[in-house]
Every structure is written in structure tokens, then in C-alpha cells.
Design a protein around this motif. Structure first.
Motif, PDB file in Angstrom:
ATOM      1  N   TYR A 161      99.665  23.948   1.753  1.00 50.05           N
ATOM      2  CA  TYR A 161      98.633  24.103   0.716  1.00 50.05           C
ATOM      3  C   TYR A 161      97.233  23.830   1.251  1.00 50.05           C
ATOM      4  N   GLU A 162      97.133  23.029   2.306  1.00 50.56           N
ATOM      5  CA  GLU A 162      95.806  22.781   2.873  1.00 50.56           C
ATOM      6  C   GLU A 162      95.269  24.025   3.569  1.00 50.56           C
ATOM      7  N   TYR A 163      96.146  24.794   4.191  1.00 50.16           N
ATOM      8  CA  TYR A 163      95.730  26.055   4.798  1.00 50.16           C
ATOM      9  C   TYR A 163      95.325  27.049   3.714  1.00 50.16           C
ATOM     10  N   THR A 164      96.135  27.130   2.657  1.00 51.47           N
ATOM     11  CA  THR A 164      95.844  28.059   1.559  1.00 51.47           C
ATOM     12  C   THR A 164      94.526  27.717   0.892  1.00 51.47           C
ATOM     13  N   ARG A 165      94.272  26.429   0.688  1.00 51.75           N
ATOM     14  CA  ARG A 165      93.043  25.979   0.045  1.00 51.75           C
ATOM     15  C   ARG A 165      91.805  26.379   0.851  1.00 51.75           C
ATOM     16  N   ASN A 166      91.955  26.445   2.139  1.00 50.16           N
ATOM     17  CA  ASN A 166      90.835  26.819   3.009  1.00 50.16           C
ATOM     18  C   ASN A 166      90.848  28.295   3.396  1.00 50.16           C
ATOM     19  N   GLY A 167      91.723  29.068   2.712  1.00 48.25           N
ATOM     20  CA  GLY A 167      91.778  30.499   2.970  1.00 48.25           C
ATOM     21  C   GLY A 167      92.364  30.878   4.306  1.00 48.25           C
ATOM     22  N   LEU A 168      93.228  30.031   4.831  1.00 51.86           N
ATOM     23  CA  LEU A 168      93.830  30.292   6.136  1.00 51.86           C
ATOM     24  C   LEU A 168      95.338  30.481   5.999  1.00 51.86           C
ATOM     25  N   PRO A 169      95.921  31.319   6.815  1.00 47.55           N
ATOM     26  CA  PRO A 169      97.390  31.469   6.776  1.00 47.55           C
ATOM     27  C   PRO A 169      98.061  30.262   7.420  1.00 47.55           C
TER      28      PRO A 169
END
Length: 218
Positions: A161-169
Motif C-alpha cells: 500500500y505504500e507503493y500504491t499511495r506514492n503511485g508506484l508499482p
């Protein structure tokens, strides 16, 4: 073996029995399938070939016990090969990256051992003990045939979810072994792992309380 491999298993056993001039009845097929379902089709084929090449036992049509004897050695070999994959991935992949092996039993065993990062950080002097535990557990899971396991072994990294929150895969896991088999492990596994842990529902609390009271009065 999977349920969809039954036709191939039937053909294999029928051909093996025909080699000895024997028929493969529906009852025989059922007995063999029930006894060997926990093995892989390739393992069974190899075991039948080894039986046929045995100078003493190979003169007679195989029975389930004959293949179990051969497969016991096969399961030991497979556990050793599985440990080799894990040991290599410990250094090649490392504790910080997710990993997917091409053998679901590896996933179940690694979960039992405390997870992928813990396995990777095992002290060198404890590796022989870890190998022993791994291979014993791997043989047990292989013999069981069906079990739950995590679809991927999580590395010691930030959650998805931290990757998703920052727009990263999210980082892609490393596939160890045959890619097609590793993808099948992902498809047939689950996110929670092999042990389901949940909270007792409210409606069951009353039953627990009554049972505890009855035990106290006894």
C-alpha cells in the motif's frame, strides 16, 4: 497429482500393467490414485520405470507398495533439491525481495521456519540444522499432497500500500525454478498462508462461557 491429471495417470498405469500382460481395472486405478495422489505424475512415471529396471522386483507387475518404496527415495531426493534452490536463493535474492519458488511445499516449509527474511538471515553455523528441519518438513508436505500455502514469500520491504499511495508499482517477486511452475504456485496459493487465524465470533462466546462454567462445576 491434480484432478485433471487423472486421464494421464490412467494411461500411464494402463501402459505399465500392459507391459506385464495385466489389465488395469477401475478398482485398481482407484486404489493406485488414492495411494499416489500426493505425488507428482512425473515422480510416478519415474518410479514405474525404476521398478521395471529392478533385477529382482522388476520381473513382476508393480504393486502400490513397490512404488511407495521407490518414491520414499524420490521424496528424499526432491527435498534435497528443494533445499538447494532455497540455499541458492538466500544469497541470490536475499531477504529484502519477495520470492516465488516453483514448488508449493517450499512455501509451506519456509512459513513454518518463520518466513523468508528469517530463513535468509540464518547464521552460517546453524545452516546444517536448518537444512535438516527443512528437508524433514518438505518430505512431510510432499507426502500429504494437499495443503495451504502462501502464494508468495514476502521479503522484508515496505508493504504494497505504500507503493500504491506514492503511485508506484509494487516490486515484482523473484521466480526461482521453472517460471511456469512458479506462476502456478502463485495461482493456486493464497495470501493468508497455510494457517488460518481468526477471532471467535460473538455468537460462539456464549457457548464457550457455558462450557467453561460446566467444566468448573464438574
Amino acid at each position: 497429482m491434480r484432478a485433471d491429471e487423472m486421464p494421464a495417470f490412467k494411461d500411464l498405469l494402463t501402459d505399465a500393467m500392459a507391459y506385464y500382460g495385466k489389465d488395469c481395472s477401475a478398482f485398481t486405478l482407484t486404489v493406485w490414485w488414492g495411494a499416489l495422489q500426493g505425488c507428482e505424475l512425473e515422480q510416478v512415471a519415474t518410479a514405474l520405470q525404476r521398478h521395471a529396471m529392478d533385477p529382482e522386483r522388476g520381473q513382476f507387475a508393480p504393486k502400490v507398495a513397490d512404488l511407495v518404496r521407490v518414491l520414499q527415495g524420490t521424496s528424499t531426493d526432491r527435498a534435497a533439491l528443494a533445499w538447494g534452490k532455497v540455499h541458492e536463493a538466500m544469497s541470490a535474492v536475499g531477504a529484502y525481495r519477495d520470492v516465488v519458488f516453483d514448488d508449493p511445499a517450499i512455501h509451506a516449509v519456509v512459513e513454518d521456519l518463520g518466513g523468508w527474511p528469517k530463513v535468509c538471515r540464518t547464521d552460517t553455523k546453524e545452516l546444517s540444522y536448518l537444512q535438516h528441519r527443512f528437508q524433514e518438513a518438505h518430505r512431510a508436505y510432499t507426502a500429504r499432497g494437499q495443503f495451504e500455502y502462501q502464494r508468495r514469500l514476502a521479503g522484508d520491504r515496505s508493504p504494497d500500500y505504500e507503493y500504491t499511495r506514492n503511485g508506484l508499482p509494487a516490486p515484482r517477486p523473484a521466480l526461482v525454478g521453472e517460471p511456469e511452475r512458479a506462476i502456478a504456485v502463485i495461482q493456486n496459493g493464497n495470501a493468508a498462508g497455510k494457517t488460518l487465524i481468526s477471532t471467535l465470533p460473538e455468537q460462539a462466546m456464549g457457548l464457550l462461557a457455558n462450557t467453561t462454567l460446566q467444566e468448573a462445576r464438574a
